[in-house]
Motif scaffolding. Sequence first.
Motif, PDB file in Angstrom:
ATOM      1  N   LYS A 124       0.838  -1.204   0.000  1.00 29.73           N
ATOM      2  CA  LYS A 124       0.000   0.000   0.000  1.00 29.73           C
ATOM      3  C   LYS A 124       0.873   1.255   0.000  1.00 29.73           C
ATOM      4  O   LYS A 124       0.601   2.210  -0.726  1.00 29.73           O
ATOM      5  CB  LYS A 124      -0.939   0.023   1.196  1.00 29.73           C
ATOM      6  N   PHE A 125       1.921   1.248   0.803  1.00 29.38           N
ATOM      7  CA  PHE A 125       2.826   2.399   0.837  1.00 29.38           C
ATOM      8  C   PHE A 125       3.432   2.651  -0.538  1.00 29.38           C
ATOM      9  O   PHE A 125       3.445   3.791  -1.025  1.00 29.38           O
ATOM     10  CB  PHE A 125       3.937   2.171   1.871  1.00 29.38           C
ATOM     11  N   ALA A 126       3.910   1.607  -1.189  1.00 34.05           N
ATOM     12  CA  ALA A 126       4.504   1.747  -2.521  1.00 34.05           C
ATOM     13  C   ALA A 126       3.479   2.270  -3.523  1.00 34.05           C
ATOM     14  O   ALA A 126       3.772   3.169  -4.322  1.00 34.05           O
ATOM     15  CB  ALA A 126       5.081   0.410  -2.979  1.00 34.05           C
TER      16      ALA A 126
ATOM     17  N   ASP B 294       0.813   9.295  -5.579  1.00 33.40           N
ATOM     18  CA  ASP B 294       1.177  10.685  -5.297  1.00 33.40           C
ATOM     19  C   ASP B 294       1.983  11.305  -6.427  1.00 33.40           C
ATOM     20  O   ASP B 294       2.240  12.508  -6.428  1.00 33.40           O
ATOM     21  CB  ASP B 294       1.993  10.782  -4.000  1.00 33.40           C
ATOM     22  N   GLY B 295       2.405  10.488  -7.385  1.00 35.37           N
ATOM     23  CA  GLY B 295       3.159  10.999  -8.527  1.00 35.37           C
ATOM     24  C   GLY B 295       4.657  11.083  -8.279  1.00 35.37           C
ATOM     25  O   GLY B 295       5.400  11.595  -9.119  1.00 35.37           O
ATOM     26  N   ARG B 296       5.113  10.577  -7.149  1.00 36.38           N
ATOM     27  CA  ARG B 296       6.539  10.655  -6.838  1.00 36.38           C
ATOM     28  C   ARG B 296       7.343   9.609  -7.602  1.00 36.38           C
ATOM     29  O   ARG B 296       8.547   9.772  -7.811  1.00 36.38           O
ATOM     30  CB  ARG B 296       6.747  10.499  -5.339  1.00 36.38           C
ATOM     31  N   PHE B 297       6.674   8.541  -8.005  1.00 40.76           N
ATOM     32  CA  PHE B 297       7.330   7.456  -8.734  1.00 40.76           C
ATOM     33  C   PHE B 297       6.421   7.019  -9.872  1.00 40.76           C
ATOM     34  O   PHE B 297       5.204   7.145  -9.787  1.00 40.76           O
ATOM     35  CB  PHE B 297       7.603   6.261  -7.811  1.00 40.76           C
ATOM     36  N   GLY B 298       7.029   6.483 -10.934  1.00 44.93           N
ATOM     37  CA  GLY B 298       6.251   6.041 -12.084  1.00 44.93           C
ATOM     38  C   GLY B 298       5.540   4.726 -11.857  1.00 44.93           C
ATOM     39  O   GLY B 298       4.461   4.495 -12.398  1.00 44.93           O
TER      40      GLY B 298
ATOM     41  N   VAL C 181       9.781   2.544  -6.854  1.00 41.13           N
ATOM     42  CA  VAL C 181       9.762   2.666  -5.394  1.00 41.13           C
ATOM     43  C   VAL C 181      10.737   1.664  -4.786  1.00 41.13           C
ATOM     44  O   VAL C 181      11.537   2.002  -3.908  1.00 41.13           O
ATOM     45  CB  VAL C 181       8.340   2.454  -4.827  1.00 41.13           C
ATOM     46  N   VAL C 182      10.694   0.438  -5.262  1.00 41.70           N
ATOM     47  CA  VAL C 182      11.590  -0.603  -4.748  1.00 41.70           C
ATOM     48  C   VAL C 182      13.040  -0.243  -5.057  1.00 41.70           C
ATOM     49  O   VAL C 182      13.926  -0.379  -4.203  1.00 41.70           O
ATOM     50  CB  VAL C 182      11.210  -1.986  -5.319  1.00 41.70           C
TER      51      VAL C 182
END
Length: 87
Positions: free
Chosen positions: A13-15, A21-25, A30-31
């Motif tokens: 869920k965090f990922a 949020d648009g911080r990662f594609g 994220v990993v």
Amino acid sequence: MAIQVKLTPALEKFAEDCVADGRFGDVNEVVEASLRLLQHQEQKRQAFLQSLKDAEDEADRGEVFTLEEVMADLDAIIEAAEAHAAE
């Protein structure tokens, strides 16, 4: 090389939230970012452990100062700074 990673529901869920949020594609980014942070922390840990070993090696060679020697040097530095400030 594809690696599959199984995340706990909370981490998944965090990922997904990070992606939303648009911080990662995507979750892969994220990993990857997480692993880079872990790698950086591990490098810092290794550097710290090496500094402890270096300090221990210096002590074993007798390359240490007593507290009294350090305090005397600090007192001399402070006295010199005070004398210079009074000029």
